[in-house]
Design a protein around this motif. Sequence first.
Motif, PDB file in Angstrom:
ATOM      1  N   GLN A  46       0.841  -1.202   0.000  1.00 52.82           N
ATOM      2  CA  GLN A  46       0.000   0.000   0.000  1.00 52.82           C
ATOM      3  C   GLN A  46       0.878   1.254   0.000  1.00 52.82           C
ATOM      4  O   GLN A  46       0.602   2.210  -0.723  1.00 52.82           O
ATOM      5  CB  GLN A  46      -0.944  -0.002   1.206  1.00 52.82           C
ATOM      6  CG  GLN A  46      -1.859   1.205   1.259  1.00 52.82           C
ATOM      7  CD  GLN A  46      -2.748   1.336   0.036  1.00 52.82           C
ATOM      8  OE1 GLN A  46      -3.193   0.352  -0.545  1.00 52.82           O
ATOM      9  NE2 GLN A  46      -3.001   2.567  -0.376  1.00 52.82           N
ATOM     10  N   TYR A  47       1.948   1.255   0.781  1.00 52.34           N
ATOM     11  CA  TYR A  47       2.870   2.388   0.812  1.00 52.34           C
ATOM     12  C   TYR A  47       3.509   2.582  -0.558  1.00 52.34           C
ATOM     13  O   TYR A  47       3.622   3.714  -1.041  1.00 52.34           O
ATOM     14  CB  TYR A  47       3.942   2.166   1.891  1.00 52.34           C
ATOM     15  CG  TYR A  47       4.883   3.330   2.029  1.00 52.34           C
ATOM     16  CD1 TYR A  47       4.567   4.409   2.839  1.00 52.34           C
ATOM     17  CD2 TYR A  47       6.084   3.372   1.330  1.00 52.34           C
ATOM     18  CE1 TYR A  47       5.425   5.497   2.968  1.00 52.34           C
ATOM     19  CE2 TYR A  47       6.952   4.445   1.446  1.00 52.34           C
ATOM     20  CZ  TYR A  47       6.620   5.510   2.260  1.00 52.34           C
ATOM     21  OH  TYR A  47       7.459   6.581   2.372  1.00 52.34           O
ATOM     22  N   TRP A  48       3.949   1.488  -1.189  1.00 51.47           N
ATOM     23  CA  TRP A  48       4.531   1.583  -2.532  1.00 51.47           C
ATOM     24  C   TRP A  48       3.530   2.216  -3.484  1.00 51.47           C
ATOM     25  O   TRP A  48       3.883   3.054  -4.311  1.00 51.47           O
ATOM     26  CB  TRP A  48       4.936   0.208  -3.055  1.00 51.47           C
ATOM     27  CG  TRP A  48       6.006  -0.476  -2.272  1.00 51.47           C
ATOM     28  CD1 TRP A  48       6.875   0.075  -1.366  1.00 51.47           C
ATOM     29  CD2 TRP A  48       6.319  -1.863  -2.311  1.00 51.47           C
ATOM     30  NE1 TRP A  48       7.706  -0.885  -0.848  1.00 51.47           N
ATOM     31  CE2 TRP A  48       7.389  -2.086  -1.408  1.00 51.47           C
ATOM     32  CE3 TRP A  48       5.800  -2.953  -3.013  1.00 51.47           C
ATOM     33  CZ2 TRP A  48       7.941  -3.348  -1.199  1.00 51.47           C
ATOM     34  CZ3 TRP A  48       6.353  -4.208  -2.803  1.00 51.47           C
ATOM     35  CH2 TRP A  48       7.417  -4.387  -1.909  1.00 51.47           C
ATOM     36  N   ARG A  49       2.258   1.794  -3.384  1.00 50.01           N
ATOM     37  CA  ARG A  49       1.204   2.336  -4.244  1.00 50.01           C
ATOM     38  C   ARG A  49       1.077   3.849  -4.053  1.00 50.01           C
ATOM     39  O   ARG A  49       0.903   4.587  -5.013  1.00 50.01           O
ATOM     40  CB  ARG A  49      -0.117   1.633  -3.889  1.00 50.01           C
ATOM     41  CG  ARG A  49      -1.077   1.468  -5.009  1.00 50.01           C
ATOM     42  CD  ARG A  49      -2.298   0.603  -4.628  1.00 50.01           C
ATOM     43  NE  ARG A  49      -2.001  -0.827  -4.750  1.00 50.01           N
ATOM     44  CZ  ARG A  49      -1.844  -1.676  -3.721  1.00 50.01           C
ATOM     45  NH1 ARG A  49      -1.999  -1.269  -2.485  1.00 50.01           N
ATOM     46  NH2 ARG A  49      -1.578  -2.940  -3.929  1.00 50.01           N
ATOM     47  N   GLU A  50       1.171   4.283  -2.810  1.00 45.30           N
ATOM     48  CA  GLU A  50       0.994   5.704  -2.490  1.00 45.30           C
ATOM     49  C   GLU A  50       2.246   6.542  -2.753  1.00 45.30           C
ATOM     50  O   GLU A  50       2.130   7.690  -3.175  1.00 45.30           O
ATOM     51  CB  GLU A  50       0.605   5.850  -1.013  1.00 45.30           C
ATOM     52  CG  GLU A  50      -0.746   5.276  -0.683  1.00 45.30           C
ATOM     53  CD  GLU A  50      -1.010   5.222   0.819  1.00 45.30           C
ATOM     54  OE1 GLU A  50      -0.210   5.767   1.611  1.00 45.30           O
ATOM     55  OE2 GLU A  50      -2.032   4.627   1.195  1.00 45.30           O
ATOM     56  N   LYS A  51       3.433   6.012  -2.517  1.00 49.81           N
ATOM     57  CA  LYS A  51       4.653   6.821  -2.510  1.00 49.81           C
ATOM     58  C   LYS A  51       5.732   6.412  -3.509  1.00 49.81           C
ATOM     59  O   LYS A  51       6.656   7.180  -3.728  1.00 49.81           O
ATOM     60  CB  LYS A  51       5.292   6.775  -1.108  1.00 49.81           C
ATOM     61  CG  LYS A  51       4.406   7.189   0.021  1.00 49.81           C
ATOM     62  CD  LYS A  51       4.296   8.677   0.112  1.00 49.81           C
ATOM     63  CE  LYS A  51       3.538   9.064   1.385  1.00 49.81           C
ATOM     64  NZ  LYS A  51       3.384  10.481   1.512  1.00 49.81           N
ATOM     65  N   ASN A  52       5.657   5.212  -4.070  1.00 49.58           N
ATOM     66  CA  ASN A  52       6.778   4.693  -4.847  1.00 49.58           C
ATOM     67  C   ASN A  52       6.471   4.371  -6.297  1.00 49.58           C
ATOM     68  O   ASN A  52       7.282   3.751  -6.974  1.00 49.58           O
ATOM     69  CB  ASN A  52       7.345   3.425  -4.189  1.00 49.58           C
ATOM     70  CG  ASN A  52       8.145   3.666  -2.934  1.00 49.58           C
ATOM     71  OD1 ASN A  52       8.595   2.721  -2.317  1.00 49.58           O
ATOM     72  ND2 ASN A  52       8.339   4.907  -2.522  1.00 49.58           N
ATOM     73  N   THR A  53       5.315   4.764  -6.824  1.00 50.52           N
ATOM     74  CA  THR A  53       4.976   4.416  -8.204  1.00 50.52           C
ATOM     75  C   THR A  53       5.475   5.424  -9.232  1.00 50.52           C
ATOM     76  O   THR A  53       5.507   5.127 -10.423  1.00 50.52           O
ATOM     77  CB  THR A  53       3.450   4.242  -8.380  1.00 50.52           C
ATOM     78  OG1 THR A  53       2.802   5.459  -8.009  1.00 50.52           O
ATOM     79  CG2 THR A  53       2.935   3.070  -7.547  1.00 50.52           C
ATOM     80  N   ALA A  54       5.872   6.618  -8.779  1.00 50.56           N
ATOM     81  CA  ALA A  54       6.387   7.635  -9.696  1.00 50.56           C
ATOM     82  C   ALA A  54       7.509   8.411  -9.018  1.00 50.56           C
ATOM     83  O   ALA A  54       7.516   8.571  -7.794  1.00 50.56           O
ATOM     84  CB  ALA A  54       5.278   8.599 -10.130  1.00 50.56           C
ATOM     85  N   SER A  55       8.441   8.882  -9.834  1.00 51.30           N
ATOM     86  CA  SER A  55       9.540   9.701  -9.310  1.00 51.30           C
ATOM     87  C   SER A  55       9.018  11.105  -8.996  1.00 51.30           C
ATOM     88  O   SER A  55       7.887  11.458  -9.346  1.00 51.30           O
ATOM     89  CB  SER A  55      10.662   9.797 -10.348  1.00 51.30           C
ATOM     90  OG  SER A  55      10.274  10.656 -11.416  1.00 51.30           O
ATOM     91  N   ILE A  56       9.857  11.925  -8.400  1.00 48.17           N
ATOM     92  CA  ILE A  56       9.442  13.298  -8.108  1.00 48.17           C
ATOM     93  C   ILE A  56       9.232  14.102  -9.387  1.00 48.17           C
ATOM     94  O   ILE A  56       8.549  15.111  -9.364  1.00 48.17           O
ATOM     95  CB  ILE A  56      10.429  14.013  -7.155  1.00 48.17           C
ATOM     96  CG1 ILE A  56      11.842  14.022  -7.703  1.00 48.17           C
ATOM     97  CG2 ILE A  56      10.391  13.398  -5.783  1.00 48.17           C
ATOM     98  CD1 ILE A  56      12.844  14.776  -6.827  1.00 48.17           C
ATOM     99  N   ASP A  57       9.790  13.622 -10.503  1.00 49.62           N
ATOM    100  CA  ASP A  57       9.560  14.271 -11.800  1.00 49.62           C
ATOM    101  C   ASP A  57       8.406  13.631 -12.570  1.00 49.62           C
ATOM    102  O   ASP A  57       8.152  13.992 -13.713  1.00 49.62           O
ATOM    103  CB  ASP A  57      10.841  14.223 -12.642  1.00 49.62           C
ATOM    104  CG  ASP A  57      11.938  15.104 -12.065  1.00 49.62           C
ATOM    105  OD1 ASP A  57      11.634  16.257 -11.692  1.00 49.62           O
ATOM    106  OD2 ASP A  57      13.086  14.642 -11.975  1.00 49.62           O
ATOM    107  N   GLY A  58       7.733  12.654 -11.944  1.00 56.66           N
ATOM    108  CA  GLY A  58       6.558  12.035 -12.566  1.00 56.66           C
ATOM    109  C   GLY A  58       6.842  10.824 -13.430  1.00 56.66           C
ATOM    110  O   GLY A  58       5.929  10.307 -14.072  1.00 56.66           O
ATOM    111  N   PHE A  59       8.074  10.334 -13.458  1.00 61.54           N
ATOM    112  CA  PHE A  59       8.389   9.141 -14.250  1.00 61.54           C
ATOM    113  C   PHE A  59       7.920   7.894 -13.506  1.00 61.54           C
ATOM    114  O   PHE A  59       8.178   7.751 -12.310  1.00 61.54           O
ATOM    115  CB  PHE A  59       9.897   9.035 -14.512  1.00 61.54           C
ATOM    116  CG  PHE A  59      10.478  10.219 -15.230  1.00 61.54           C
ATOM    117  CD1 PHE A  59      10.029  10.591 -16.488  1.00 61.54           C
ATOM    118  CD2 PHE A  59      11.488  10.972 -14.645  1.00 61.54           C
ATOM    119  CE1 PHE A  59      10.573  11.679 -17.150  1.00 61.54           C
ATOM    120  CE2 PHE A  59      12.037  12.062 -15.280  1.00 61.54           C
ATOM    121  CZ  PHE A  59      11.568  12.430 -16.540  1.00 61.54           C
ATOM    122  N   PRO A  60       7.261   6.954 -14.187  1.00 58.21           N
ATOM    123  CA  PRO A  60       6.788   5.736 -13.518  1.00 58.21           C
ATOM    124  C   PRO A  60       7.960   4.847 -13.101  1.00 58.21           C
ATOM    125  O   PRO A  60       8.983   4.778 -13.785  1.00 58.21           O
ATOM    126  CB  PRO A  60       5.928   5.059 -14.581  1.00 58.21           C
ATOM    127  CG  PRO A  60       6.402   5.600 -15.885  1.00 58.21           C
ATOM    128  CD  PRO A  60       6.916   6.976 -15.609  1.00 58.21           C
TER     129      PRO A  60
END
Length: 185
Positions: free
Chosen positions: A164-178
Motif C-alpha cells: 500500500q505504501y509503494w502504491r501511495e509513494k513509490n509508483t512515480a519519481s518526483i519528476d513524474g516518471f513511472p
Amino acid sequence: MGKRFERIEPAHREFILTQRVFFNASAALEGRVNVSPRDVASLRVLDEYRVVYLDLTGSGNETAAHLRVSPRLTLMFCAFTGAPMVLRLYGHGRTIAHHSREYAELLASAFGGSETPGARQMVMLDVEMVQTSCGYNVPFFDYTGERETLRRWAENKGQDGLKQYWREKNTASIDGFPTGILEED
C-alpha cells in the motif's frame, strides 16, 4: 590521479565490502539527478562485472524510475576510515521486481535466502568501468551502528502495508516518471 579499470579487481572487491555505506547516482534524460546513500550490507559483488543490491523501501523510488528511462547508473564508495580512496562503478543498471523469478533466485543464491524487511526490489549494475581516485579530501568518520528505524517500520507495516505504501509513494519519481514497482512481469 584517478585510475580506470575494465572490471572489478580483487582489491576493489575487498575495498567495496569493507565500507559501511555507498551512494548510487542516477538520472533520466530530463529532470533531477538523484543521489542516495545505501548500506553496503545490502550489496553483493556477483563477479568482476556485476553487482546487485537489495533496494529498501524509501520515501521515493527515483533510481527505479530513472533506470526505466536511461540505464546509466553509478555507485560510489568512499573510505571514511583507513587509507583514503574513492571508488566508482560505472555502468548500466536495471531493477529486478520483488515478485519475479530472478529476484527469488538472486535472493537464494546471493543473499542466502534472507530478505531485509522493507526490501522492494533489487538493483543490478552491469559494470563497464571502475575508477579509483585518491580520496584525500574525504574526512574520517566513526561508525557507531546501524539504524533500526526502517526495519522496525517495515516489520510493523507487514507485506500488505508495504505494498500500500509503494502504491501511495513509490509508483512515480518526483519528476513524474513511472517506477514500475507494482507492474506484473
